[in-house]
Design a protein around this motif. Structure first.
Motif, PDB file in Angstrom:
ATOM      1  N   UNK A   1       2.685  -7.864  -5.991  1.00  0.00           N
ATOM      2  CA  UNK A   1       1.329  -7.870  -6.528  1.00  0.00           C
ATOM      3  C   UNK A   1       0.322  -7.698  -5.441  1.00  0.00           C
ATOM      4  N   UNK A   2      -0.389  -6.840  -5.432  1.00  0.00           N
ATOM      5  CA  UNK A   2      -0.998  -6.051  -4.231  1.00  0.00           C
ATOM      6  C   UNK A   2      -2.629  -5.864  -4.667  1.00  0.00           C
ATOM      7  N   UNK A   3      -3.200  -5.684  -3.323  1.00  0.00           N
ATOM      8  CA  UNK A   3      -4.772  -5.324  -3.618  1.00  0.00           C
ATOM      9  C   UNK A   3      -4.651  -3.578  -3.996  1.00  0.00           C
TER      10      UNK A   3
ATOM     11  N   UNK B   1      -8.381  -2.066   2.716  1.00  0.00           N
ATOM     12  CA  UNK B   1      -7.859  -2.116   3.981  1.00  0.00           C
ATOM     13  C   UNK B   1      -6.436  -2.479   4.050  1.00  0.00           C
ATOM     14  N   UNK B   2      -6.038  -3.636   3.672  1.00  0.00           N
ATOM     15  CA  UNK B   2      -4.810  -4.251   4.013  1.00  0.00           C
ATOM     16  C   UNK B   2      -3.750  -3.419   2.972  1.00  0.00           C
ATOM     17  N   UNK B   3      -4.070  -3.128   1.855  1.00  0.00           N
ATOM     18  CA  UNK B   3      -3.305  -2.264   0.953  1.00  0.00           C
ATOM     19  C   UNK B   3      -3.065  -0.808   1.605  1.00  0.00           C
TER      20      UNK B   3
ATOM     21  N   UNK C   1       0.701   0.619   2.627  1.00  0.00           N
ATOM     22  CA  UNK C   1       0.995   1.968   2.094  1.00  0.00           C
ATOM     23  C   UNK C   1       1.531   2.798   3.456  1.00  0.00           C
ATOM     24  N   UNK C   2       0.638   2.708   4.432  1.00  0.00           N
ATOM     25  CA  UNK C   2       0.952   3.525   5.521  1.00  0.00           C
ATOM     26  C   UNK C   2       2.456   2.956   6.045  1.00  0.00           C
ATOM     27  N   UNK C   3       2.829   1.724   6.359  1.00  0.00           N
ATOM     28  CA  UNK C   3       3.865   1.295   6.831  1.00  0.00           C
ATOM     29  C   UNK C   3       5.122   1.559   5.973  1.00  0.00           C
ATOM     30  N   UNK C   4       4.765   1.412   4.516  1.00  0.00           N
ATOM     31  CA  UNK C   4       6.003   1.689   3.555  1.00  0.00           C
ATOM     32  C   UNK C   4       6.424   3.183   3.806  1.00  0.00           C
TER      33      UNK C   4
END
Length: 159
Positions: free
Chosen positions: A61-63, A68-70, A74-77
């Motif tokens: 469950x995500x922002x 910003x945190x999301x 997403x970038x790391x994923x």
């Protein structure tokens, strides 16, 4: 927020320090680690660290994507070819924390939030992710007396 500052739509704003900030004056506010947030009954609850690859197909469950945190998640994923199983998206923190506590999925958040929220455990993500936030205003632009007083107060606390 950055574009609103640069286009004179707002005078002062809180921004992420990731990336370039040409045309803005900034005062750093916080630098906080982003962690995987799980409820007390989650299978990862006892872990201290977890690699981002473990998030592949993990119910989450995500922002929403404009947060910003999301964006950092997403970038790391993307960099690690990870596809979490996103069950819900919201920017309403109380709803996210309730869903995590109720076992609907894991989330990501700031370490300080995980430390202060009973029933949620923050697990260090590897590689580590940090969010840096700052107060910003347009370079060379005069700001209101109230905002200038706030900026002065922040600068006094910084030293």
């Amino acid at each position: 927020i950055e574009s609103m500052l640069l286009q004179d739509e707002v005078e002062l704003g809180v921004i992420s320090l990731q990336g370039s900030h040409d045309g803005l004056e900034v005062i750093p506010l916080i630098k906080e680690q982003i962690v995987l947030c799980v409820g007390k009954n989650h299978e990862f609850n006892q872990k201290k660290r977890i690699h981002i690859n473990t998030l592949n197909q993990l119910p989450m469950v995500l922002y929403q994507q404009d947060y910003f945190i999301r964006q950092m998640l997403d970038q790391a994923c993307t960099e690690h070819s990870v596809l979490p199983d996103i069950r819900m998206q919201t920017n309403f923190l109380p709803l996210l924390t309730r869903m995590v506590k109720n076992g609907m999925g894991a989330s990501v958040g700031l370490q300080i939030m995980a430390e202060q929220e009973q029933g949620i455990n923050g697990i260090t993500l590897m590689p580590k992710m940090e969010l840096q936030m700052a107060v910003a205003w347009k370079k060379g632009k005069r700001i209101s007396k109230a905002n200038q007083a706030f900026v002065d107060w922040l600068l006094e606390r910084k030293d």
